[in-house]
Scaffold this active site. Structure first.
Site, PDB file in Angstrom:
ATOM      1  N   ARG A  84      -4.192 -11.214   3.014  1.00  0.00           N
ATOM      2  CA  ARG A  84      -4.935 -12.342   3.574  1.00  0.00           C
ATOM      3  C   ARG A  84      -5.665 -12.014   4.871  1.00  0.00           C
ATOM      4  NH1 ARG A  84      -1.317 -14.552   0.322  1.00  0.00           N
ATOM      5  NH2 ARG A  84      -0.115 -12.788   1.044  1.00  0.00           N
ATOM      6  N   THR A  85      -4.960 -11.380   5.797  1.00  0.00           N
ATOM      7  CA  THR A  85      -5.578 -11.140   7.107  1.00  0.00           C
ATOM      8  C   THR A  85      -6.766 -10.195   6.939  1.00  0.00           C
ATOM      9  OG1 THR A  85      -3.418 -11.466   8.085  1.00  0.00           O
ATOM     10  CG2 THR A  85      -5.086 -10.505   9.499  1.00  0.00           C
ATOM     11  N   HIS A  88       0.929 -12.143  16.549  1.00  0.00           N
ATOM     12  CA  HIS A  88      -0.097 -12.268  15.503  1.00  0.00           C
ATOM     13  C   HIS A  88      -1.030 -13.400  15.952  1.00  0.00           C
ATOM     14  CE1 HIS A  88      -2.108 -12.011  11.782  1.00  0.00           C
ATOM     15  NE2 HIS A  88      -1.101 -12.069  10.934  1.00  0.00           N
ATOM     16  N   LYS A 131      -4.045  14.802  10.009  1.00  0.00           N
ATOM     17  CA  LYS A 131      -4.212  16.177  10.496  1.00  0.00           C
ATOM     18  C   LYS A 131      -3.672  16.320  11.916  1.00  0.00           C
ATOM     19  CE  LYS A 131      -8.729  16.496   8.195  1.00  0.00           C
ATOM     20  NZ  LYS A 131     -10.145  16.683   8.541  1.00  0.00           N
ATOM     21  N   ARG A 172      -4.236  -3.848  12.637  1.00  0.00           N
ATOM     22  CA  ARG A 172      -2.879  -4.298  12.315  1.00  0.00           C
ATOM     23  C   ARG A 172      -1.976  -3.072  12.314  1.00  0.00           C
ATOM     24  NH1 ARG A 172      -0.440  -8.084   7.632  1.00  0.00           N
ATOM     25  NH2 ARG A 172      -1.338  -9.574   9.082  1.00  0.00           N
TER      26      ARG A 172
END
Ligand code: NCD
Length: 354
Positions: A85-86, A168, A114, A135
């Site tokens: 959703r986000t 959040h 790497k 996120r």
């Protein structure tokens, strides 16, 4: 005091309200990191802008106008933690405003694999994009990256789309927008009783939303959870400082009739310290089932940040008080409003008369 003028150790040692103050200039965000950045006035303004965008987007002419606003800007969606959703609502929000988007969703496909540091990765993103939405599993990483970029030659904004168990903020904004809309004809969010249920300890959406609700007059909060999943003391300290009335309980059924909004959450077992830790807790007494519908006020709403497991029975979905699907769509509008504000196009939208 601004982020640019502080070294990392000094910034990190600040209290949350002081950090939040460093991120806002002239009532505008330099970065979006914490729910605590938003005053009541800014929450009202964002809600108003989101509703205007929703309205304008309904027509072809309106939608064309919106997509012209930020067609010269690009956003990087850097989501190394799972998200549906986000991620999608941010990409939808960017598309509404005409922004180009790029994404990295798995660090094993980027140069981090790497051995590149996250700092260098984020500086790389900032070379190609005008904004980084991120996120992360790690609490505090968005904060660190915001500081790093603020001290670089391309200080593009960082938007925290979920950081660890902690914050959040944009979910809290969409939750507030949902409450504003739902209680529009009932005197708004002030004076309402919000009942939070489930994993309140590790649920970052609850933590950010509880902070924002403390901005409202006479809001009362009930935190319903088994003891090991109860809300953190840091949030309670914030509520105490704001003079917000709250209670903690492990009796879910008794809290239903008094609720204006019930905010359900899933168990965040990805944070278990040992395998099966959460599974040993019987949380079935904290599920909202069809039998609970008659206990709920006719004007109350049922919310959930989603994804859900068993904590809301699917048989409840048809009830008009089940708000979670509309809540999810609100995320796209409020995130579009947030992006428009970040890039200073809010006044153009509010002034659109087409
Ligand atoms: C939440 C999250 O990621 O914190 N999901 C979301 O953003 N809508 C809630 C959750 O995962 O339970």
């Amino acid at each position: 005091m601004t982020l640019t003028s502080l070294d990392w150790e000094t910034f990190q040692a600040l209290s949350l309200p002081d950090k939040a103050a460093c991120l806002v200039e002239d009532r505008r965000d330099l970065h979006v990191l914490f729910a605590q950045q938003y005053t009541r006035e800014r929450l009202d303004a964002l809600g108003e802008l989101a509703s205007k965008i929703r309205l304008v987007a309904k027509t072809k002419a309106g939608s064309d106008f919106l997509t012209s606003l930020l067609s010269h800007k690009r956003a990087m969606l850097y989501f190394t933690q799972p998200s549906t959703r986000t991620f999608l609502s941010f990409s939808g929000a960017c598309q509404i405003l005409g922004m180009g988007i790029g994404d990295v969703r798995d660090s094993t496909t980027s140069s981090e694999f790497k051995g590149e540091s996250q700092e260098d990765s984020v500086r790389t993103f900032s070379s190609y994009f005008d904004c980084i939405v991120m996120r992360t599993q790690e609490q505090g990483l968005a904060e660190r990256m915001a500081w790093v970029l603020s001290h670089s030659e391309r200080p593009v904004p960082i938007v925290n789309a979920g950081s660890g168990k902690d914050q959040h903020p944009t979910q809290a904004l969409l939750d507030i927008y949902t409450l504003q809309r739902s209680f529009e004809k009932q005197g708004g969010v002030d004076g309402k009783r919000i009942v939070f249920v489930g994993d309140l300890k590790r649920g970052r959406t609850v933590r950010s939303l509880a902070s924002l609700l403390a901005r409202y007059r006479d809001v009362r909060m009930t935190f319903v959870a088994p003891d090991p999943l109860q809300i953190g003391q840091d949030i309670l300290d914030e509520l105490d400082a704001a003079g917000t009335v709250y209670e903690r309980t492990d009796c879910f059924e008794a809290s239903i009739p008094e609720a204006d909004a019930i905010y359900m959450t899933r168990v965040q077992d990805e944070w278990d310290r040992e395998k099966g830790e959460s599974a040993r807790l019987d949380i079935s007494a904290f599920w909202f089932l069809e039998k609970h519908l008659p206990l709920l006020k006719p004007t109350a709403i049922l919310m959930h940040p989603l994804p859900r497991r068993n904590e809301i029975a699917t048989g409840v979905d048809h009830d008009p008080r089940a708000m979670y699907w509309r809540q999810m769509r609100n995320g796209m509008w409020i995130r579009a409003a947030l992006m428009a504000c970040l890039f200073r196009r809010d006044q153009d939208i509010l002034g659109y008369a087409g």
